[in-house]
Design a protein around this motif. Structure first.
Motif, PDB file in Angstrom:
ATOM      1  N   ALA A 166       0.839  -1.205   0.000  1.00  0.00           N
ATOM      2  CA  ALA A 166       0.000   0.000   0.000  1.00  0.00           C
ATOM      3  C   ALA A 166       0.874   1.255   0.000  1.00  0.00           C
ATOM      4  O   ALA A 166       0.588   2.226  -0.708  1.00  0.00           O
ATOM      5  CB  ALA A 166      -0.935  -0.006   1.204  1.00  0.00           C
ATOM      6  N   SER A 203       1.106   3.983  -2.963  1.00  0.00           N
ATOM      7  CA  SER A 203       0.918   5.412  -2.689  1.00  0.00           C
ATOM      8  C   SER A 203       2.080   6.220  -3.243  1.00  0.00           C
ATOM      9  O   SER A 203       1.892   7.301  -3.807  1.00  0.00           O
ATOM     10  CB  SER A 203       0.801   5.650  -1.180  1.00  0.00           C
ATOM     11  OG  SER A 203      -0.330   5.005  -0.662  1.00  0.00           O
ATOM     12  N   GLY A 207       1.861   8.909  -6.171  1.00  0.00           N
ATOM     13  CA  GLY A 207       2.370  10.256  -5.917  1.00  0.00           C
ATOM     14  C   GLY A 207       3.276  10.740  -7.031  1.00  0.00           C
ATOM     15  O   GLY A 207       3.310  11.925  -7.358  1.00  0.00           O
TER      16      GLY A 207
END
Length: 195
Positions: free
Chosen positions: A174, A178, A182
């Motif tokens: 996770a 992310s 990003g």
């Protein structure tokens, strides 16, 4: 050396620990395992593309849309990180699993997931409500199977510790996802990278 697929599928569903031991009893060449992983992810990317065509998201839904090649690349990177994370988390909990052993069971479960995704795609066309319920049930049952597999690989002697290793590896994934979003998310969403 050769495992028969149909009995192994049934064993995975009815006796996951025994299925894991059967897979681990074969000295799989690493090159074969990597090739099988690439094949599973490529098939998954094809199903993803078909789902994009069959079940398009409304235009007002802001969600990253990947090309099949982009999807393949992201999933491949995440799966490799996931196997390393499973090894690290299992070892941290006192496990003994080797990378190739984890790779073998992850690849097998990926191939089963491809078959499941294909079946669910067809079922969504016929009975969407039933497909949604069965998909949730399959996900939960899949977590149980995966935990049993990890327990056998790492010899943790506890399904809960195996689930803990799976949970820690999932958190790492996770965080990695992310980080990737990003970096590339703004361009997928049509936003400026400075926003």
């Amino acid at each position: 050396m050769i495992l028969h697929l149909q009995p192994l599928v049934m064993m995975t569903l009815t006796s996951p620990a025994q299925a894991a031991r059967s897979i681990l009893s074969v000295p799989w060449p690493r090159q074969l395992l990597w090739s099988a992983m690439v094949l599973a992810i490529a098939l998954n990317a094809i199903i993803y593309s078909a789902q994009e065509i069959l079940f398009p998201l409304p235009s007002e839904v802001v969600f990253p849309r990947l090309s099949p090649l982009g999807y393949f690349a992201v999933v491949l990177v995440l799966q490799v990180v996931f196997v390393f994370a499973l090894q690290a988390s299992g070892r941290w909990l006192g496990g003994q699993g080797k990378f190739d052993e984890l790779l073998a069971v992850v690849v097998w479960l990926q191939l089963l997931q491809v078959a499941l995704q294909l079946a669910m795609t067809v079922l969504f066309l016929v009975a969407p409500s039933l497909a949604g319920i069965l998909n949730l049930a399959a996900t939960l049952f899949g977590l149980f199977i995966f935990s049993r597999f990890i327990n056998e690989v790492h010899q943790l002697q506890s399904i809960w510790r195996a689930f803990g290793a799976l949970l820690m590896a999932s958190i790492i994934i996770a965080l990695a996802l992310s980080f990737l979003l990003g970096l590339v998310g703004p361009s997928f969403l049509g936003l400026s990278a400075n926003v």
